[in-house]
Design a protein around this motif. Structure first.
Motif, PDB file in Angstrom:
ATOM      1  N   MET A   1       0.835  -1.198   0.000  1.00  0.00           N
ATOM      2  CA  MET A   1       0.000   0.000   0.000  1.00  0.00           C
ATOM      3  C   MET A   1       0.875   1.256   0.000  1.00  0.00           C
ATOM      4  SD  MET A   1      -2.586   1.215   2.968  1.00  0.00           S
ATOM      5  CE  MET A   1      -1.345   2.015   3.980  1.00  0.00           C
ATOM      6  N   LYS A   2       0.561   2.178  -0.929  1.00  0.00           N
ATOM      7  CA  LYS A   2       1.278   3.456  -0.950  1.00  0.00           C
ATOM      8  C   LYS A   2       0.257   4.574  -0.789  1.00  0.00           C
ATOM      9  CE  LYS A   2       4.898   1.952  -4.115  1.00  0.00           C
ATOM     10  NZ  LYS A   2       5.235   1.836  -5.531  1.00  0.00           N
ATOM     11  N   TYR A   3       0.746   5.737  -0.358  1.00  0.00           N
ATOM     12  CA  TYR A   3      -0.149   6.891  -0.347  1.00  0.00           C
ATOM     13  C   TYR A   3       0.653   8.157  -0.553  1.00  0.00           C
ATOM     14  CZ  TYR A   3       1.275   7.166   4.579  1.00  0.00           C
ATOM     15  OH  TYR A   3       2.005   7.239   5.730  1.00  0.00           O
ATOM     16  N   LEU A   4      -0.004   9.174  -1.074  1.00  0.00           N
ATOM     17  CA  LEU A   4       0.652  10.462  -1.296  1.00  0.00           C
ATOM     18  C   LEU A   4      -0.403  11.567  -1.280  1.00  0.00           C
ATOM     19  CD1 LEU A   4      -0.002  11.547  -4.435  1.00  0.00           C
ATOM     20  CD2 LEU A   4       1.550   9.696  -5.000  1.00  0.00           C
ATOM     21  N   VAL A   5       0.067  12.789  -1.084  1.00  0.00           N
ATOM     22  CA  VAL A   5      -0.840  13.945  -1.119  1.00  0.00           C
ATOM     23  C   VAL A   5      -0.468  14.805  -2.310  1.00  0.00           C
ATOM     24  CG1 VAL A   5      -1.659  16.011   0.078  1.00  0.00           C
ATOM     25  CG2 VAL A   5      -1.168  13.925   1.382  1.00  0.00           C
ATOM     26  N   GLU A   6      -1.441  15.101  -3.145  1.00  0.00           N
ATOM     27  CA  GLU A   6      -1.208  16.039  -4.247  1.00  0.00           C
ATOM     28  C   GLU A   6      -2.364  17.011  -4.305  1.00  0.00           C
ATOM     29  OE1 GLU A   6       0.618  14.716  -7.993  1.00  0.00           O
ATOM     30  OE2 GLU A   6      -0.948  15.874  -8.991  1.00  0.00           O
TER      31      GLU A   6
END
Lengths: 105, 138
Positions: A1-6
């Motif tokens: 699982m990956k996550y990022l904020v854009e």
């Protein structure tokens, strides 16, 4: 699982199966990240999810409720046509919108 | 006509074993990707229900999965546990009903199985166990 904020949107990228075993392994971490995020909008990218069962559906609905309590929005993106069938049948799209997202990790 | 039977422990990791084995056995039927999804879902919902509800999370009990198909491409799936059984089957069949809210499963398992199947029967007895008999015409 990956996550990022854009652009202030929090994106999660899940892989594998949304089944009982795999949901158990990611659930607490996702709950924690969602409790701590300042993003008002969260997208679950399901492009690399091969399989969803009722446990996976329960997980999505529970995270929707968790965010809803904080006046935050959950969206789903990039779902395979097979997985769309089971989500539609379970009424998920009546409360959670499906979007097309190009944002990738 | 062909059939097989698998017996495995009620351990969570055997959910994926059960559904992928089911699809491997049915490979000669040249399933579409939609049929694969539906059959995997039917097996998973039944097997996980046996683990969580039938055996209440005990991991040292046996679950049986039997699958057969005939020359008309009618697939029969039978999932058996010897657990606690279902007290009120009508209630268990209601959408969104679950006795274990803390697990955050959707309570849709039985409805999903039933929707993807052409026939769906559950035979259950309290303290003896449950048997699901599911048929799907390909």
């Amino acid at each position: 699982m990956k996550y990022l904020v854009e652009k202030e949107v929090l994106y999660f990228y899940f892989t594998g199966d949304f089944d009982y075993l795999e949901i158990q392994t990611i659930k607490q971490e996702v709950i924690l990240i969602l409790n701590e995020t300042s993003s008002k909008k969260v997208v679950f990218d399901l492009e690399d999810i091969k399989f969803i069962d009722s446990t996976g559906i329960g997980f999505i609905l529970a995270r929707y409720k968790q965010l809803h309590k904080q006046q935050k929005l959950l969206l789903l993106s990039n779902i395979s046509s097979e997985n769309k069938v089971i989500l539609a049948m379970s009424g998920v799209f009546q409360i959670i919108d499906l979007i097309k997202s190009e944002v990738k990790p | 006509m062909n059939k097989m039977k698998l017996s495995f422990l009620s351990r969570m990791e055997n959910d994926v074993f059960a559904r992928t084995s089911a699809i491997a056995f049915l490979l000669p039927l040249q399933l579409t990707s939609q049929q694969v999804m539906e059959l995997k879902t039917i097996v998973s919902e039944g097997v996980v229900n046996a683990m969580i509800h039938g055996y209440e999370g005990q991991q040292n009990k046996m679950i049986d999965l039997e699958i057969g198909y005939d020359e008309h491409q009618l697939v029969t799936i039978i999932i058996t546990d010897h657990g606690v059984g279902i007290n009120d089957l009508d209630l268990a069949m209601q959408p969104m009903f679950t006795t274990k809210h803390e697990l955050e499963r959707s309570g849709m398992g039985m409805n999903i199985m039933s929707a993807f199947a052409d026939s769906f029967d559950c035979f259950t007895k309290v303290n003896e166990g449950s048997k699901l008999v599911i048929q799907k015409q390909l």
